[in-house]
Design a protein around this motif. Structure first.
Motif, PDB file in Angstrom:
ATOM      1  N   PRO A   1     -11.631 -35.313 -23.227  1.00  0.00           N
ATOM      2  CA  PRO A   1     -12.506 -35.620 -22.087  1.00  0.00           C
ATOM      3  C   PRO A   1     -12.381 -34.559 -20.986  1.00  0.00           C
ATOM      4  O   PRO A   1     -11.322 -34.389 -20.391  1.00  0.00           O
ATOM      5  CB  PRO A   1     -12.010 -36.972 -21.596  1.00  0.00           C
ATOM      6  CG  PRO A   1     -11.256 -37.551 -22.736  1.00  0.00           C
ATOM      7  CD  PRO A   1     -10.692 -36.392 -23.498  1.00  0.00           C
ATOM      8  N   THR A   2     -13.457 -33.814 -20.778  1.00  0.00           N
ATOM      9  CA  THR A   2     -13.480 -32.747 -19.781  1.00  0.00           C
ATOM     10  C   THR A   2     -14.756 -32.847 -18.963  1.00  0.00           C
ATOM     11  O   THR A   2     -15.714 -33.504 -19.362  1.00  0.00           O
ATOM     12  CB  THR A   2     -13.437 -31.352 -20.434  1.00  0.00           C
ATOM     13  OG1 THR A   2     -14.588 -31.194 -21.254  1.00  0.00           O
ATOM     14  CG2 THR A   2     -12.183 -31.140 -21.248  1.00  0.00           C
TER      15      THR A   2
ATOM     16  N   ASP B   1      -7.668 -36.646 -16.442  1.00  0.00           N
ATOM     17  CA  ASP B   1      -6.315 -37.162 -16.605  1.00  0.00           C
ATOM     18  C   ASP B   1      -6.140 -38.427 -15.772  1.00  0.00           C
ATOM     19  O   ASP B   1      -5.871 -38.364 -14.575  1.00  0.00           O
ATOM     20  CB  ASP B   1      -5.299 -36.101 -16.185  1.00  0.00           C
ATOM     21  CG  ASP B   1      -3.872 -36.491 -16.506  1.00  0.00           C
ATOM     22  OD1 ASP B   1      -3.624 -37.677 -16.816  1.00  0.00           O
ATOM     23  OD2 ASP B   1      -2.998 -35.610 -16.444  1.00  0.00           O
ATOM     24  N   THR B   2      -6.289 -39.588 -16.397  1.00  0.00           N
ATOM     25  CA  THR B   2      -6.155 -40.858 -15.685  1.00  0.00           C
ATOM     26  C   THR B   2      -4.700 -41.185 -15.363  1.00  0.00           C
ATOM     27  O   THR B   2      -4.439 -42.132 -14.637  1.00  0.00           O
ATOM     28  CB  THR B   2      -6.781 -42.016 -16.492  1.00  0.00           C
ATOM     29  OG1 THR B   2      -6.126 -42.092 -17.763  1.00  0.00           O
ATOM     30  CG2 THR B   2      -8.270 -41.807 -16.681  1.00  0.00           C
ATOM     31  N   GLY B   3      -3.765 -40.388 -15.855  1.00  0.00           N
ATOM     32  CA  GLY B   3      -2.358 -40.578 -15.517  1.00  0.00           C
ATOM     33  C   GLY B   3      -1.936 -39.773 -14.300  1.00  0.00           C
ATOM     34  O   GLY B   3      -0.815 -39.889 -13.824  1.00  0.00           O
TER      35      GLY B   3
ATOM     36  N   HIS C   1      -7.745 -39.825  -7.946  1.00  0.00           N
ATOM     37  CA  HIS C   1      -8.264 -39.768  -6.575  1.00  0.00           C
ATOM     38  C   HIS C   1      -9.735 -39.354  -6.572  1.00  0.00           C
ATOM     39  O   HIS C   1     -10.516 -39.833  -5.763  1.00  0.00           O
ATOM     40  CB  HIS C   1      -7.422 -38.812  -5.740  1.00  0.00           C
ATOM     41  CG  HIS C   1      -7.730 -38.847  -4.284  1.00  0.00           C
ATOM     42  ND1 HIS C   1      -8.671 -38.019  -3.718  1.00  0.00           N
ATOM     43  CD2 HIS C   1      -7.260 -39.614  -3.280  1.00  0.00           C
ATOM     44  CE1 HIS C   1      -8.753 -38.271  -2.430  1.00  0.00           C
ATOM     45  NE2 HIS C   1      -7.900 -39.243  -2.130  1.00  0.00           N
ATOM     46  N   VAL C   2     -10.127 -38.473  -7.477  1.00  0.00           N
ATOM     47  CA  VAL C   2     -11.524 -38.035  -7.601  1.00  0.00           C
ATOM     48  C   VAL C   2     -12.278 -38.955  -8.561  1.00  0.00           C
ATOM     49  O   VAL C   2     -13.416 -39.336  -8.298  1.00  0.00           O
ATOM     50  CB  VAL C   2     -11.602 -36.569  -8.077  1.00  0.00           C
ATOM     51  CG1 VAL C   2     -13.016 -36.179  -8.451  1.00  0.00           C
ATOM     52  CG2 VAL C   2     -11.054 -35.635  -7.004  1.00  0.00           C
ATOM     53  N   LEU C   3     -11.663 -39.326  -9.663  1.00  0.00           N
ATOM     54  CA  LEU C   3     -12.348 -40.141 -10.676  1.00  0.00           C
ATOM     55  C   LEU C   3     -12.804 -41.495 -10.132  1.00  0.00           C
ATOM     56  O   LEU C   3     -13.814 -42.031 -10.585  1.00  0.00           O
ATOM     57  CB  LEU C   3     -11.448 -40.343 -11.893  1.00  0.00           C
ATOM     58  CG  LEU C   3     -11.136 -39.074 -12.684  1.00  0.00           C
ATOM     59  CD1 LEU C   3     -10.092 -39.376 -13.765  1.00  0.00           C
ATOM     60  CD2 LEU C   3     -12.388 -38.462 -13.281  1.00  0.00           C
TER      61      LEU C   3
END
Length: 132
Positions: free
Chosen positions: A17-18, A38-40, A110-112
């Protein structure tokens, strides 16, 4: 039950996922950068060291750099102010890179949190919005 429909605003292909985002430094220079999702990672945008150099004009004083607690201690991140374009809106954010080793280009939670995403088995990532 009401059915909700969504439409894709923009899609990105890849085995992981990019997404490509437009990021601006404080001097107004635009850079289109490819990020791994990166959800982590709870922060905003992490950059590799060479990409971070383009944002040094907005670097915060060292005492204000972000620090993340890890199993091995604290990770100190050089931090700079920047602007990010999402769906036609320009938002203020931060870019960072590790002080002590090479970073990589990651977009964090923070952005997602500011967008809706659909990830199709890692082969396609789409920014989506509800169909009206």
């Amino acid at each position: 039950m009401a059915r909700r429909e969504f439409v894709a605003l923009k899609c990105y292909e890849g085995s992981r996922p990019t997404m490509r985002l437009k990021v601006y430094n404080l001097l107004g220079r635009e850079f289109e950068i490819s990020f791994l999702i990166d959800t982590g990672f709870d922060g905003p945008l992490m950059l590799d060291n060479s990409s971070y150099e383009k944002f040094k004009a907005g670097e915060l004083p060292e005492e204000e750099w972000f620090r993340y607690r890890t199993l091995n201690g604290y990770l100190v991140m050089k931090t700079a102010r920047a602007f990010l374009e999402i769906n036609g809106s320009r938002l203020e954010t931060y870019v960072m890179t590790p002080r002590d080793f090479e970073g990589k280009n990651l977009v964090g939670l923070h952005v997602l949190r500011r967008m809706s995403l659909a990830i199709n088995k890692g082969s396609e990532t789409c920014v989506i919005t509800e169909k009206r």
